[in-house]
Enzyme design. Sequence first.
Site, mmCIF file in Angstrom:
data_model
loop_
_atom_site.group_PDB
_atom_site.id
_atom_site.type_symbol
_atom_site.label_atom_id
_atom_site.label_comp_id
_atom_site.label_asym_id
_atom_site.label_seq_id
_atom_site.Cartn_x
_atom_site.Cartn_y
_atom_site.Cartn_z
ATOM 1 N N SER A 13 0.839 -1.164 -0.069
ATOM 2 C CA SER A 13 0.052 0.103 -0.015
ATOM 3 C C SER A 13 0.850 1.166 -0.048
ATOM 4 C CB SER A 13 -1.028 -0.040 1.257
ATOM 5 O OG SER A 13 -0.063 0.029 2.322
ATOM 6 N N ASP A 62 -2.155 -8.706 8.866
ATOM 7 C CA ASP A 62 -0.744 -8.694 9.633
ATOM 8 C C ASP A 62 -0.010 -9.529 9.060
ATOM 9 O OD1 ASP A 62 1.374 -8.513 11.240
ATOM 10 O OD2 ASP A 62 0.344 -8.022 13.136
ATOM 11 N N VAL A 63 1.137 -9.395 8.466
ATOM 12 C CA VAL A 63 1.867 -11.014 7.814
ATOM 13 C C VAL A 63 2.471 -11.576 9.216
ATOM 14 C CG1 VAL A 63 2.584 -9.875 5.651
ATOM 15 C CG2 VAL A 63 3.998 -9.478 7.433
ATOM 16 N N ASN A 91 7.403 -8.129 1.219
ATOM 17 C CA ASN A 91 7.775 -6.631 1.240
ATOM 18 C C ASN A 91 7.824 -6.178 2.491
ATOM 19 O OD1 ASN A 91 8.799 -3.863 0.083
ATOM 20 N ND2 ASN A 91 6.454 -3.826 0.496
ATOM 21 N N TYR A 156 16.882 -4.709 13.094
ATOM 22 C CA TYR A 156 16.504 -4.844 11.569
ATOM 23 C C TYR A 156 17.791 -5.704 10.966
ATOM 24 C CZ TYR A 156 15.052 -2.616 7.119
ATOM 25 O OH TYR A 156 14.777 -2.044 5.848
ATOM 26 N N ALA A 159 17.060 -9.310 11.245
ATOM 27 C CA ALA A 159 16.007 -9.486 10.765
ATOM 28 C C ALA A 159 16.255 -9.889 9.254
ATOM 29 C CB ALA A 159 14.762 -8.551 10.739
ATOM 30 N N ILE A 189 16.196 4.259 0.070
ATOM 31 C CA ILE A 189 15.083 4.485 -0.769
ATOM 32 C C ILE A 189 14.200 5.599 -0.371
ATOM 33 C CG2 ILE A 189 13.253 3.405 -2.294
ATOM 34 C CD1 ILE A 189 15.962 2.315 -3.004
#
Length: 245
Positions: A13, A62-63, A91, A156, A159, A189
């Site tokens: 999204s 929620d993944v 993603n 992060y 992960a 990005i």
Amino acid sequence: MNGRKYALVTGGSRGIGRAVCLKLSEMGFNVLINYRSNDAEAEKVLSLVRDSGGDGELMKFDVADRAAVEAAVAAWKEAHPGDYIPVLVNNAGFRRDALLVWMEDNDWNAVIDVTLKGFLNVTRCLLQDMLVSRFGRIINIASLSGIKGLPGQTNYSAAKGGLIAATKALAQEIARKKVTVNAVAPGFIATDMTSDLDESQLKKLIPAGRFGRPEEVASLVGFLASEESGYITGEVISVNGGLYT
Ligand code: NAP
């Protein structure tokens, strides 16, 4: 591939995921736009897809929540008998940066969960159909942080490093079934996720002299999702303007 070509993009999204949805739609995929909470942004992506002549649908879950993922995929399958989803872009993700000495358990767990449990939950749900159909493309959005490690991001980095290792392991498990698994490792990005960073300072570190655009990640994802990329698997491809480790 049988029937319509479907592609599920988690975190589709906003940011990189939105650009990936638009790219895959342009390539003829019917895009399944996953997101967790921001309905308005997800609706906007679906409108953009439809305005440009494509089609898709929203899949809100929620993944990191295994039961929610399984329920959403089961509902999709029931609504699309005989179809399967041959392309998955894992993603969805976020940062919760802190120096390790100050790291809260919640911030550690949330980042590990969205990235690694997210990968497990969604991939496991779609994989069997890809194997049986003998075609699939799994693309995991990792990060420079998972290759190099970045201070302030031990959660992060752990992960994304784990996601890269999982990519390589799964690729070897399933290559014979013509299902490929690759990771894309963006550098900086320009998205909501990096809007708090000072580009004017950080760009001095980047050989290309600027942050990348989401579309510059999406074009690689599009290639990895295509039939042409069939002999590339277990790879980690950077999109970072030359900002190597
Ligand atoms: P973003 O603009 O913040 O967008 C994040 C997207 O993920 C949103 O669509 C969000 O939906 C969704 N999301 C977050 N948590 C979710 C969950 N638990 N379940 C389902 N959807 C969830 O982020 P971005 O910059 O595009 O980043 C996309 C991916 O690229 C992430 O994995 C990120 O780690 C990676 N990456 C980004 C950069 C960068 O510089 N931007 C660099 C390297 C790697 P809601 O809005 O509904 O929450």
